[in-house]
Design a protein around this motif. Structure first.
Motif, mmCIF file in Angstrom:
data_model
loop_
_atom_site.group_PDB
_atom_site.id
_atom_site.type_symbol
_atom_site.label_atom_id
_atom_site.label_comp_id
_atom_site.label_asym_id
_atom_site.label_seq_id
_atom_site.Cartn_x
_atom_site.Cartn_y
_atom_site.Cartn_z
ATOM 1 N N TRP A 135 0.460 32.283 -12.610
ATOM 2 C CA TRP A 135 -0.959 32.644 -12.737
ATOM 3 C C TRP A 135 -1.322 33.733 -11.741
ATOM 4 N N ALA A 138 -0.068 36.828 -13.221
ATOM 5 C CA ALA A 138 -0.885 37.172 -14.404
ATOM 6 C C ALA A 138 -2.227 37.731 -13.967
ATOM 7 N N GLY A 139 -2.780 37.213 -12.865
ATOM 8 C CA GLY A 139 -4.058 37.689 -12.344
ATOM 9 C C GLY A 139 -3.961 39.090 -11.788
ATOM 10 N N THR A 142 -2.891 43.897 -14.970
ATOM 11 C CA THR A 142 -4.002 44.197 -15.880
ATOM 12 C C THR A 142 -3.458 44.131 -17.298
ATOM 13 N N ASN A 143 -3.941 43.152 -18.016
ATOM 14 C CA ASN A 143 -3.435 42.934 -19.359
ATOM 15 C C ASN A 143 -4.503 43.287 -20.375
#
Lengths: 212, 267
Positions: A135, A138-139, A142-143
């Protein structure tokens, strides 16, 4: 069969994510294939475990084996998804040391006829930590995709939910076994089975998000 | 006798439920924050896209205006001169008892042709001020400022360093800067009611710093981004990767623009 929910229905529910992977065969990545093998092996161990239970033979030793196989396959899954070499190095180290720790626990500490309440919580801590690390990454990335469209988000959610919610049960399983009667134990392991079912369903949703 | 010992099993189940709820909340928050971030990204992309569309629109409009102006210049200046030349040639006739008209005719034709050449040169010069040999940015700007100086309505102070860097600017950069400065001067004349313009060039560590200031009425901040001229300026500066700041203060404090352009290495 006395306990069809945790003995048959939940183990058989592994077939849901397995069938999704088979349907999506062409589009699944290597990490999803690793989970596919993990699900297949879990299903096989559950089958053996249920067969032993039906024949009134203790299947506790299988939990020790299951912990090692599960940990190694899931660690390999995390090894594949983390790009950072330092993270990969630590995961490789865990893939070697954790099975050794489990064997030490089996031989010198808890033996094959008790729940592995030392190694299983350690395994849970490892996977809670790795899920949190995912996480964190993932944070930072930039998706441009919605959360729900990323297969790994569902998979990691399933793992995090299962390992963190079962954590207390892993710690106190021997305590519950010795202090309470069978009916209480069955309730406890039915709750555990529900968590496994939730994890499998989240896996299935995640696998279905793999794009062709 | 009341049983005072807690039911540990219930406590464990409650603990598991609590952790489960915590994890679910964590995941939901994660979903919410990522979706929010995605929405923001989409919004920014949309704003950027709209901005680019507006810039493109401004470029197309200004191109059309430029073509229109060239058309008018050609028609009104060169066209008129050529028509009068044609008329002179048509009417050329030598009478039997008249003196030889050829020298006067030649002189008149040459005069018209010279004016037509000057008109064509002016048009070409307006199209691209750097088409003639060693003519550089500063010379082009001086040419631009001369008629304004002569009008004595606005005083222009032009300061620049005495080195080759400005002369060595590639034509694309020099032309873009020339157009930007021309647009700024045009805006000052048209809207600012200013009496003074200061234009300064400085070179500092491979960076060309240009400051354009006037003592006019300033412009409203929102107009600074919406006007066609300002959009043209922004698009030209973006094209040459120059950074710029604008002080658009109102209340007679004037307009101030600073442009920073990294100079290309000379190798």
């Amino acid at each position: 069969m006395n306990h069809p929910y945790m003995g048959v229905i939940v183990p058989a529910s592994a077939l849901i994510p397995i069938s999704v992977v088979i349907v999506k065969n062409r589009s699944v990545s290597r990490e999803i294939k690793t989970l596919f093998f993990y699900l297949l092996i879990s299903l096989a161990i559950s089958l053996v475990s249920t067969t032993l239970a039906v024949n009134h033979i203790s299947n506790l030793f299988l939990i020790h084996a299951d912990t090692v196989i599960e940990a190694v396959l899931l660690l390999y899954f995390f090894y594949l998804i983390f790009p950072h070499p330092i993270a990969k190095k630590w995961i490789l180290l865990l893939m070697i040391t954790f099975p050794l720790f489990c064997m030490g626990n089996l031989i010198f500490l808890q033996g094959p006829h008790r729940y592995n309440t030392y190694s299983r919580p350690v395994e849970a801590i490892i996977f809670i930590g790795l899920s949190m690390l995912y996480w964190w990454h993932a944070g930072n990335n930039t998706n441009d995709q919605a959360w729900t469209n990323i297969p790994l988000n569902w998979v990691i959610s399933g793992l995090l939910l299962y390992f963190s919610s079962s954590f207390l049960l892993f710690i106190f399983s021997n305590f519950i076994l010795s202090k309470y009667d069978t009916s209480v134990n069955i309730v406890a392991w039915n709750i555990h089975a529900t968590l496994i079912l939730t994890m499998y369903l989240l896996f299935a949703v995640g696998f279905s998000k793999c794009k062709t | 006798m009341q049983n005072l010992e807690d039911n540990y099993f219930i406590l464990i189940v409650m603990g598991m439920t609590g952790i489960c709820l915590l994890v679910i909340s964590f995941i939901l928050l994660q979903i919410r924050s990522q979706n929010k971030l995605l929405k923001q990204q989409k919004k920014i992309q949309e704003i950027e896209l709209n901005y680019r569309k507006e810039l493109l629109h401004a470029i197309i409009i200004s191109q059309e205006q430029e073509r229109n102006r060239i058309g008018i210049d050609l028609h009104d200046e060169v066209g008129t001169r050529l028509s009068s030349l044609r008329m002179i040639i048509e009417n050329f006739a030598a009478g039997p008892n008249m003196p030889d008209p050829t020298p006067a005719f030649k002189l008149q034709c040459k005069g018209i042709i010279d004016k037509a050449i000057a008109d064509v040169r002016d048009i070409a010069h307006n199209l691209s001020p750097f088409t003639t040999g060693a003519y550089g940015l500063i010379e082009a700007i001086e040419d631009l400022c001369d008629p304004i100086h002569q009008s004595e309505k606005i005083a222009i102070s032009l300061q620049y360093p005495e080195n080759d860097a400005l002369h060595r600017l590639p034509d694309t950069l020099a032309l873009a800067l020339y157009r930007v400065i021309a647009e700024l001067i045009h805006n000052t004349i048209k809207h600012a009611r200013a009496g003074e313009i200061t234009l300064t060039f400085e070179i500092n560590d491979h960076l060309l710093l240009i400051r354009y200031a006037d003592n006019g009425i300033g412009i409203k901040k929102d107009i600074g981004n919406k006007g066609m001229g300002m959009r043209n300026i922004a698009s030209r500066l973006e094209m040459i990767q120059a950074a710029y700041t604008m002080d658009t203060a109102e209340g007679g404090r004037g307009f101030d623009m600073q442009i920073k352009l990294p100079l290309p290495s000379t190798g």
